[in-house]
Design a protein around this motif. Structure first.
Motif, PDB file in Angstrom:
ATOM      1  N   HIS A 110      99.751 103.508  33.909  1.00  0.00           N
ATOM      2  CA  HIS A 110     100.309 102.294  34.247  1.00  0.00           C
ATOM      3  C   HIS A 110      99.556 101.365  33.301  1.00  0.00           C
ATOM      4  O   HIS A 110      98.060 101.375  32.887  1.00  0.00           O
ATOM      5  N   HIS A 120      95.872 102.549  32.705  1.00  0.00           N
ATOM      6  CA  HIS A 120      94.689 103.324  33.846  1.00  0.00           C
ATOM      7  C   HIS A 120      95.863 104.159  33.807  1.00  0.00           C
ATOM      8  O   HIS A 120      97.006 104.730  32.906  1.00  0.00           O
ATOM      9  N   MET A 178      97.390  97.805  34.004  1.00  0.00           N
ATOM     10  CA  MET A 178      96.288  97.509  35.367  1.00  0.00           C
ATOM     11  C   MET A 178      96.229  95.957  34.802  1.00  0.00           C
ATOM     12  O   MET A 178      95.540  95.688  34.193  1.00  0.00           O
ATOM     13  N   MET A 221      93.014 105.896  40.154  1.00  0.00           N
ATOM     14  CA  MET A 221      93.342 105.629  38.844  1.00  0.00           C
ATOM     15  C   MET A 221      92.183 106.220  38.368  1.00  0.00           C
ATOM     16  O   MET A 221      90.467 105.552  38.265  1.00  0.00           O
TER      17      MET A 221
HETATM   18 CU   LIG Z   1      95.372 100.480  37.905  1.00  0.00          CU
END
Ligand SMILES: [Cu+2]
Length: 151
Positions: free
Chosen positions: A112, A79, A114, A90
């Motif tokens: 990042h 993400h 997820m 996102m």
């Molecule tokens: Cu995320």
């Protein structure tokens, strides 16, 4: 007689050692380096968690991480948090691309991992294994520590 026995033993051993070494070579890539990997602690009821880390590519060709998985999560997605008109949202990416000789920082407010549906609730100090796989089928298993989020 004794000498012959030793030779056979060595041949026997090398049958085991060679395939293992080959597997090792295939499954690790010294040019892919993961640093400061951590998962933000979340309330036990939380269905999602987030992982951050620095992904370094010290090689001369680009790397693309196309898969991330862990026994502790039903799935892991790539993400990125983006800011538009004062709002954060996102977006999901199909992969993480790291150009040659550079690094990609997964951090709050940016890209990042997820992590969905934790199998067991994790507290600060717990460790989780995540397996990253590149487009070229190189896998890297990393151990990620759960920490209290301090933003
Ligand atoms: Cu995320």
């Amino acid at each position: 007689m004794k000498h012959k026995t030793v030779s056979i033993f060595i041949i026997f051993l090398s049958c085991f050692i060679s395939p293992l070494n080959a597997a090792d070579m295939k499954n690790s890539d010294a040019t892919l380096i993961i640093q400061d990997a951590w998962i933000a602690e979340a309330p036990p009821v939380s269905k999602v968690m987030v992982a951050y880390m620095t992904i370094k590519n010290t090689g001369t060709s680009a790397l693309e991480i196309t898969r991330a998985e862990s026994e502790n999560y039903s799935s892991i997605e790539f993400h990125e948090t983006i800011h538009e008109d004062g709002m954060a949202r996102m977006v999901r990416h199909g992969s993480l691309k790291i150009p040659a000789n550079s690094k990609l920082e997964l951090k709050r407010g940016g890209p990042h991992l997820m992590l969905f549906n934790p199998v067991k609730a994790l507290r600060a100090g717990d460790m989780v294994e995540i397996i990253l796989t590149t487009k070229d089928n190189i896998t890297k298993t990393i151990t990620v520590i759960v920490k209290k989020a301090q933003f």
